[in-house]
Design a protein around this motif. Structure first.
Motif, PDB file in Angstrom:
ATOM      1  N   MET A   1       5.859 -20.947  50.112  1.00 31.48           N
ATOM      2  CA  MET A   1       5.035 -20.512  51.237  1.00 31.48           C
ATOM      3  C   MET A   1       4.231 -21.664  51.830  1.00 31.48           C
ATOM      4  O   MET A   1       4.060 -21.753  53.044  1.00 31.48           O
ATOM      5  N   ILE A   2       3.741 -22.552  50.965  1.00 32.56           N
ATOM      6  CA  ILE A   2       2.981 -23.712  51.449  1.00 32.56           C
ATOM      7  C   ILE A   2       3.892 -24.630  52.265  1.00 32.56           C
ATOM      8  O   ILE A   2       3.528 -25.115  53.346  1.00 32.56           O
ATOM      9  N   LEU A   3       5.099 -24.880  51.760  1.00 31.65           N
ATOM     10  CA  LEU A   3       6.054 -25.711  52.487  1.00 31.65           C
ATOM     11  C   LEU A   3       6.430 -25.079  53.821  1.00 31.65           C
ATOM     12  O   LEU A   3       6.565 -25.771  54.839  1.00 31.65           O
ATOM     13  N   MET A   4       6.577 -23.752  53.816  1.00 34.53           N
ATOM     14  CA  MET A   4       6.913 -23.049  55.053  1.00 34.53           C
ATOM     15  C   MET A   4       5.777 -23.188  56.066  1.00 34.53           C
ATOM     16  O   MET A   4       6.015 -23.392  57.264  1.00 34.53           O
ATOM     17  N   GLU A   5       4.539 -23.090  55.592  1.00 30.92           N
ATOM     18  CA  GLU A   5       3.380 -23.247  56.477  1.00 30.92           C
ATOM     19  C   GLU A   5       3.365 -24.630  57.105  1.00 30.92           C
ATOM     20  O   GLU A   5       3.100 -24.781  58.313  1.00 30.92           O
ATOM     21  N   LEU A   6       3.667 -25.645  56.306  1.00 29.64           N
ATOM     22  CA  LEU A   6       3.711 -27.013  56.828  1.00 29.64           C
ATOM     23  C   LEU A   6       4.847 -27.187  57.833  1.00 29.64           C
ATOM     24  O   LEU A   6       4.697 -27.843  58.869  1.00 29.64           O
ATOM     25  N   ALA A   7       5.985 -26.556  57.549  1.00 34.98           N
ATOM     26  CA  ALA A   7       7.163 -26.719  58.399  1.00 34.98           C
ATOM     27  C   ALA A   7       6.983 -26.074  59.767  1.00 34.98           C
ATOM     28  O   ALA A   7       7.179 -26.717  60.800  1.00 34.98           O
ATOM     29  N   VAL A   8       6.609 -24.796  59.789  1.00 35.52           N
ATOM     30  CA  VAL A   8       6.520 -24.090  61.072  1.00 35.52           C
ATOM     31  C   VAL A   8       5.342 -24.576  61.903  1.00 35.52           C
ATOM     32  O   VAL A   8       5.245 -24.258  63.092  1.00 35.52           O
ATOM     33  N   GLY A   9       4.457 -25.357  61.293  1.00 36.18           N
ATOM     34  CA  GLY A   9       3.351 -25.929  62.035  1.00 36.18           C
ATOM     35  C   GLY A   9       3.750 -27.130  62.877  1.00 36.18           C
ATOM     36  O   GLY A   9       2.951 -27.624  63.680  1.00 36.18           O
ATOM     37  N   ARG A  10       4.982 -27.586  62.707  1.00 39.95           N
ATOM     38  CA  ARG A  10       5.482 -28.728  63.483  1.00 39.95           C
ATOM     39  C   ARG A  10       6.274 -28.227  64.680  1.00 39.95           C
ATOM     40  O   ARG A  10       7.076 -27.296  64.565  1.00 39.95           O
ATOM     41  N   GLU A  11       6.064 -28.867  65.823  1.00 40.19           N
ATOM     42  CA  GLU A  11       6.692 -28.417  67.064  1.00 40.19           C
ATOM     43  C   GLU A  11       8.210 -28.509  67.022  1.00 40.19           C
ATOM     44  O   GLU A  11       8.915 -27.687  67.618  1.00 40.19           O
ATOM     45  N   GLU A  12       8.740 -29.522  66.322  1.00 42.10           N
ATOM     46  CA  GLU A  12      10.189 -29.718  66.316  1.00 42.10           C
ATOM     47  C   GLU A  12      10.925 -28.826  65.324  1.00 42.10           C
ATOM     48  O   GLU A  12      12.150 -28.917  65.188  1.00 42.10           O
ATOM     49  N   VAL A  13      10.195 -27.969  64.620  1.00 44.66           N
ATOM     50  CA  VAL A  13      10.808 -27.079  63.641  1.00 44.66           C
ATOM     51  C   VAL A  13      10.858 -25.659  64.196  1.00 44.66           C
ATOM     52  O   VAL A  13       9.851 -25.121  64.661  1.00 44.66           O
ATOM     53  N   ASP A  14      12.046 -25.056  64.153  1.00 42.26           N
ATOM     54  CA  ASP A  14      12.237 -23.686  64.615  1.00 42.26           C
ATOM     55  C   ASP A  14      12.195 -22.739  63.409  1.00 42.26           C
ATOM     56  O   ASP A  14      12.903 -22.949  62.416  1.00 42.26           O
ATOM     57  N   ALA A  15      11.383 -21.696  63.506  1.00 46.88           N
ATOM     58  CA  ALA A  15      11.198 -20.768  62.379  1.00 46.88           C
ATOM     59  C   ALA A  15      12.501 -20.067  62.012  1.00 46.88           C
ATOM     60  O   ALA A  15      12.795 -19.851  60.834  1.00 46.88           O
ATOM     61  N   PHE A  16      13.295 -19.695  63.013  1.00 51.34           N
ATOM     62  CA  PHE A  16      14.567 -19.015  62.733  1.00 51.34           C
ATOM     63  C   PHE A  16      15.523 -19.939  61.981  1.00 51.34           C
ATOM     64  O   PHE A  16      16.194 -19.524  61.030  1.00 51.34           O
ATOM     65  N   HIS A  17      15.585 -21.206  62.409  1.00 50.11           N
ATOM     66  CA  HIS A  17      16.456 -22.168  61.729  1.00 50.11           C
ATOM     67  C   HIS A  17      16.056 -22.326  60.258  1.00 50.11           C
ATOM     68  O   HIS A  17      16.908 -22.346  59.362  1.00 50.11           O
ATOM     69  N   ILE A  18      14.748 -22.454  60.020  1.00 55.80           N
ATOM     70  CA  ILE A  18      14.255 -22.572  58.644  1.00 55.80           C
ATOM     71  C   ILE A  18      14.638 -21.333  57.835  1.00 55.80           C
ATOM     72  O   ILE A  18      15.106 -21.422  56.695  1.00 55.80           O
ATOM     73  N   GLY A  19      14.439 -20.154  58.443  1.00 53.43           N
ATOM     74  CA  GLY A  19      14.737 -18.910  57.749  1.00 53.43           C
ATOM     75  C   GLY A  19      16.186 -18.813  57.322  1.00 53.43           C
ATOM     76  O   GLY A  19      16.494 -18.324  56.227  1.00 53.43           O
ATOM     77  N   VAL A  20      17.093 -19.298  58.160  1.00 58.16           N
ATOM     78  CA  VAL A  20      18.521 -19.214  57.852  1.00 58.16           C
ATOM     79  C   VAL A  20      18.956 -20.318  56.899  1.00 58.16           C
ATOM     80  O   VAL A  20      19.656 -20.068  55.912  1.00 58.16           O
ATOM     81  N   LEU A  21      18.547 -21.556  57.168  1.00 58.72           N
ATOM     82  CA  LEU A  21      19.012 -22.692  56.369  1.00 58.72           C
ATOM     83  C   LEU A  21      18.499 -22.658  54.939  1.00 58.72           C
ATOM     84  O   LEU A  21      19.170 -23.140  54.020  1.00 58.72           O
ATOM     85  N   GLN A  22      17.313 -22.097  54.722  1.00 62.24           N
ATOM     86  CA  GLN A  22      16.817 -21.999  53.345  1.00 62.24           C
ATOM     87  C   GLN A  22      17.721 -21.106  52.501  1.00 62.24           C
ATOM     88  O   GLN A  22      17.880 -21.325  51.295  1.00 62.24           O
ATOM     89  N   LEU A  23      18.344 -20.112  53.144  1.00 57.01           N
ATOM     90  CA  LEU A  23      19.279 -19.229  52.438  1.00 57.01           C
ATOM     91  C   LEU A  23      20.504 -20.022  51.979  1.00 57.01           C
ATOM     92  O   LEU A  23      20.995 -19.830  50.859  1.00 57.01           O
ATOM     93  N   LEU A  24      21.000 -20.910  52.848  1.00 58.85           N
ATOM     94  CA  LEU A  24      22.165 -21.729  52.495  1.00 58.85           C
ATOM     95  C   LEU A  24      21.845 -22.658  51.336  1.00 58.85           C
ATOM     96  O   LEU A  24      22.636 -22.760  50.378  1.00 58.85           O
ATOM     97  N   VAL A  25      20.717 -23.337  51.392  1.00 61.04           N
ATOM     98  CA  VAL A  25      20.344 -24.286  50.336  1.00 61.04           C
ATOM     99  C   VAL A  25      20.204 -23.565  49.003  1.00 61.04           C
ATOM    100  O   VAL A  25      20.763 -23.993  47.976  1.00 61.04           O
ATOM    101  N   CYS A  26      19.478 -22.456  48.996  1.00 62.00           N
ATOM    102  CA  CYS A  26      19.286 -21.696  47.756  1.00 62.00           C
ATOM    103  C   CYS A  26      20.618 -21.168  47.242  1.00 62.00           C
ATOM    104  O   CYS A  26      20.904 -21.224  46.040  1.00 62.00           O
ATOM    105  N   GLY A  27      21.457 -20.666  48.153  1.00 59.24           N
ATOM    106  CA  GLY A  27      22.757 -20.136  47.753  1.00 59.24           C
ATOM    107  C   GLY A  27      23.655 -21.194  47.146  1.00 59.24           C
ATOM    108  O   GLY A  27      24.341 -20.940  46.138  1.00 59.24           O
ATOM    109  N   LEU A  28      23.675 -22.400  47.732  1.00 60.97           N
ATOM    110  CA  LEU A  28      24.503 -23.474  47.198  1.00 60.97           C
ATOM    111  C   LEU A  28      24.016 -23.925  45.822  1.00 60.97           C
ATOM    112  O   LEU A  28      24.824 -24.192  44.919  1.00 60.97           O
ATOM    113  N   LEU A  29      22.701 -24.003  45.640  1.00 57.79           N
ATOM    114  CA  LEU A  29      22.159 -24.372  44.328  1.00 57.79           C
ATOM    115  C   LEU A  29      22.538 -23.328  43.278  1.00 57.79           C
ATOM    116  O   LEU A  29      22.901 -23.678  42.142  1.00 57.79           O
ATOM    117  N   CYS A  30      22.471 -22.063  43.645  1.00 56.53           N
ATOM    118  CA  CYS A  30      22.880 -20.998  42.726  1.00 56.53           C
ATOM    119  C   CYS A  30      24.375 -21.080  42.420  1.00 56.53           C
ATOM    120  O   CYS A  30      24.803 -20.895  41.271  1.00 56.53           O
TER     121      CYS A  30
END
Length: 301
Positions: A167-196
């Motif tokens: 949650m802290i990392l997400m707060e830092l990420a979406v606070g940046r103008e060049e970061v899109d919340a939807f992109h973060i929401g989707v890509l985090q699923l891919l990263v977690c899924g690949l690690l699993c």
């Protein structure tokens, strides 16, 4: 009229978050069903990679212009999410559904503590009271007759710790103008899924669900509890306040306990219910800004 539309959007966002929280409360029961036939990393591979595929298909037009910093944050957030679900999934295997629901929800209290330690964000004075309340609540909820924690309880607390970092990392990420919340929401699923998935390949024997109930639970966990939930969480916070979101998410252990009682027949000892009440009370005290509420009431008057 503009205020009315704003209030309507906030109400709709809050209701979406309530539904997300309900899904997360049900997820502990669904995971318990899935783990009868599937190993933990196999389950989470299906859950997160399936959620990613569905999210990309449904939101393909929005998956354009992904920035480099978004990819970097997605890797960090997805890794934190990976450890979150190691704790949650294995925790469910070694403790009760009720305990898992309550302990995993402690992230809402751990988060401000980590913010103070690593980001020097001064906590509110009420933080000390909340930490004491949560310590007492955890003891009443999880300590058995021999005054020791069950292994699953410790794993669930690891889940809460990792999710607080996420949650802290997400707060830092979406606070940046060049970061899109939807992109973060989707890509985090891919990263977690690949690690699993890679962990599964080295530690487990991949398998498919064998029964209809497990297939249904996997699909429910993948689409509603993972894909929809994490993306809706990011999008809904555009229309509601952090205080309201925090209060809404404290409903998760309540939903988990209700589901465990009605569907799994779990009944806690009286001291455990007292501990659960103290935990919920601590979460509410931590998240509600009483000074701001009083000011708003005076302004309205």
């Amino acid at each position: 009229m503009e205020k009315l539309r704003s209030d309507n959007k906030r109400f709709q966002a809050d209701m979406m978050l309530v539904l997300v929280t309900l899904c997360w409360g049900v997820s502990y029961y669904m995971m318990d069903i899935c783990l009868i036939e599937l190993s933990p990393f196999t389950l989470n591979s299906y859950r997160f990679l399936g959620a990613f595929v569905v999210a990309v298909i449904l939101g393909w037009n929005k998956m354009k212009g992904i920035s480099r910093i978004t990819v970097i944050y997605s890797i960090l957030i997805g890794t934190a999410l990976f450890f979150t679900y190691i704790g949650a999934t294995f925790g469910v295997m070694y403790t009760s559904l009720s305990n898992a629901g309550f302990l995993c929800a402690l992230a809402v209290v751990i988060c401000p503590v980590l913010n103070f330690v690593f980001r020097k964000k001064k906590p509110e004075k009420k933080l000390a009271l909340v930490v004491v309340m949560c310590t007492v609540g955890i003891a009443l909820l999880t300590l058995n007759e021999s005054l020791s924690f069950a292994f699953g309880d410790l794993l669930c607390m690891m889940c809460a710790f990792a999710y607080a970092i996420q949650m802290i990392l997400m707060e830092l990420a979406v606070g940046r103008e060049e970061v899109d919340a939807f992109h973060i929401g989707v890509l985090q699923l891919l990263v977690c899924g690949l690690l699993c998935f890679f962990t599964m390949m080295f530690t487990e024997e991949p398998a498919l669900p064998q029964s209809g109930s497990v297939w249904f639970s996997v699909v429910f966990l993948s689409i509603l509890c993972t894909g929809v939930a994490f993306i809706v969480q990011a999008l809904a916070q555009q229309y509601t306040t952090a205080e309201r979101v925090g209060v809404i998410f404290t409903l998760e252990p309540v939903f988990a306990g209700v589901v465990a009682f009605f569907l799994a027949g779990e009944v806690l000892a009286p001291k455990a219910y007292l501990g659960a009440v103290i935990l919920i009370a601590g979460m509410f005290i931590m998240e509600i800004d009483f000074g701001k509420m009083s000011k708003n009431e005076r302004d309205d008057a």
